[in-house]
Design a protein around this motif. Structure first.
Motif: not given
Length: 220
Positions: A2-3, A6-7, A9-10, A48
């Motif tokens: 994961l970027t 992305e990390q 957001k998760q 985002d």
């Protein structure tokens, strides 16, 4: 792999989902990781769609006393306001049809923040209203504090007003209906001029917090 975006957001999704399902301890673990990332890069989700959810996760940090220092919690409240407001601006400026449900959620989140963390906005508003009259003693500061606290309900009412334009009954939301009745009973003289003032205050707060964050002056 994961970027970092992305990390993040998760983690935000995980923290909110766990918290809403009553798994506070597990949610706090995710929230601490979010906080550590924010300390390094507060603009990581700035462009985002999940920037407003990041703001919501910060409200959870504050309500669950993730940090002990008052100054840091004040900074978190301002950061949450910035992220949620960014989300509102993003929705309002979409070229496609506005998602009214999303705007409702965002404005309600901002109202909750302003209601539950009102003290966190005092110094920011004092710097606006009393820019040329800095308090030189505690009595003067307390007078200024009292004056700006009387303006904070205007900010909440302005968001309630905007929600009412789309949902005249506030979607029968019990929290919003009770808050609106409570504020209106205390501010029966609330006028169009007060509404314009509130809209201006939202703009000022957003610009002020953004500038302080960008310049590294926001402590959180």
């Amino acid at each position: 792999m994961l970027t970092s975006v992305e990390q993040m957001k998760q983690l935000v999704t995980e923290a909110i989902d766990l918290g809403q399902n009553g798994k506070i301890r597990d949610s706090k673990i995710a929230l601490r990781k979010i906080y550590q990332i924010l300390k390094k890069d507060p603009f990581i989700l700035w462009e985002d769609i999940m920037v407003s959810q990041l703001g919501k996760s910060i409200i959870m940090m504050i309500h669950w006393d993730l940090l002990e220092e008052e100054e840091e919690n004040i900074g978190l409240a301002l950061l949450s306001y910035l992220y949620i407001s960014k989300g509102i601006k993003r929705e309002e400026n979409l070229n496609s049809e506005v998602d009214l449900c999303e705007l409702f959620r965002l404005r309600k989140d901002r109202i909750i923040l302003l209601k539950s963390c009102d003290d966190s906005f005092v110094d920011s508003l004092i710097s606006f209203y009393f820019a040329d009259k800095k308090a030189t003693n505690l009595d003067t500061y307390n007078e200024q504090r009292k004056a700006v606290l009387s303006r904070l309900p205007y900010l909440q009412l302005s968001d309630i007003y905007l929600i009412e334009q789309d949902y005249p009954n506030l979607r029968n939301d019990e929290f919003l209906l009770e808050l609106a009745n409570y504020i209106e009973s205390d501010h029966q003289d609330f006028s169009n001029e007060n509404l314009k003032e509130a809209f201006l205050l939202h703009k000022v707060l957003y610009q002020q917090i953004y500038a302080n964050l960008k310049d590294g002056k926001l402590i959180y």
